[in-house]
Design an enzyme around this catalytic site. Sequence first.
Site, short mmCIF file in Angstrom:
data_model
loop_
_atom_site.label_atom_id
_atom_site.label_comp_id
_atom_site.label_asym_id
_atom_site.label_seq_id
_atom_site.Cartn_x
_atom_site.Cartn_y
_atom_site.Cartn_z
N ASP A 34 -29.22 3.43 14.26
CA ASP A 34 -30.12 3.97 15.27
C ASP A 34 -29.41 5.14 15.96
OD1 ASP A 34 -32.26 4.06 17.23
OD2 ASP A 34 -30.87 3.06 18.58
N ASP A 36 -30.61 6.96 19.53
CA ASP A 36 -30.61 6.90 21.00
C ASP A 36 -30.12 5.55 21.48
OD1 ASP A 36 -32.06 9.48 21.99
OD2 ASP A 36 -33.25 8.78 20.29
N ASP A 215 -29.99 -0.81 19.34
CA ASP A 215 -29.89 -1.25 20.74
C ASP A 215 -31.20 -1.66 21.39
OD1 ASP A 215 -30.90 1.50 20.85
OD2 ASP A 215 -30.50 1.37 23.00
#
Length: 280
Positions: A34, A36, A215
């Site tokens: 991922d 961001d 996240d």
Amino acid sequence: MTPARPTAEASDARLAEALAPLRADPARTAILLDIDGTLAPIVRYADDAHVPETTRSLLIEIARRYGYVACVSGRRSSDARRIVSIGTISYIGSHGTELLRAGGIEPVLDPAVRDWGRRIQAFGRDADNAELRRLRVRIEDKGSIVAFHWRGAPDEEAARAAIDTIAGRAEQSGLRTHWGRKVLEVRPPVRMDKGAGILSFLEHAELDAALYVGDDVTDLDAFRALGEMLAEGRVRHALRVCVASEEGPSELAEEADLVVDGTDGVRHLLERLLADDPAT
């Protein structure tokens, strides 16, 4: 592997054990990340996101050493590549519906969502009224997705209430909604998730192991895709890593094999993937 948050003292030993199957045959390993909150720290304005140069340098070396490397994002794949700024890795964008392969010029868009782009963008234009601008809600055009951000709004509670209304209108219009970290995404009523994008990207790959690091709630689909590949025998080893943060969803840590602390923890993980001795 039991999900647990390693202490600073034990983290290197835990990482060495968890990463060993991936390092055993890098050419047959997929590294999926991922952006961001994972590679790039979360910032107030989405357009200001960037990957620190130290992390970017590690990714360049990861791409040289490992067989399949991709960044997986809710952003458009072209925007994801702009933020990461590496042309030798692939980008799975718009929650799995766009694929921009390493060295490619144009992303390939999933035909199932192509025709929805205009309707989604029209919804975004209609929602962009004076009240949202007063509340400082930011609207992000992601092609086949439109996102409403309220992070950093002067009155986040009022901004969230306005976005709740938008979510209701979207659902009444037959569109789908998906909530993230201070963001609402309005999507077409078709399957759009990072897991589907990963499965498509790796469909013909010859793999022994795969790693995914994320996240947010959107990364749960990616975790489950790796679990599916493991159950079907498409990989022998799968490592799902949660990036811990104050805003991170608890269910991501619960489904993870390993938890690291923030973007610094991700950088440390990348260093261990490249180290001659991952325990040092």
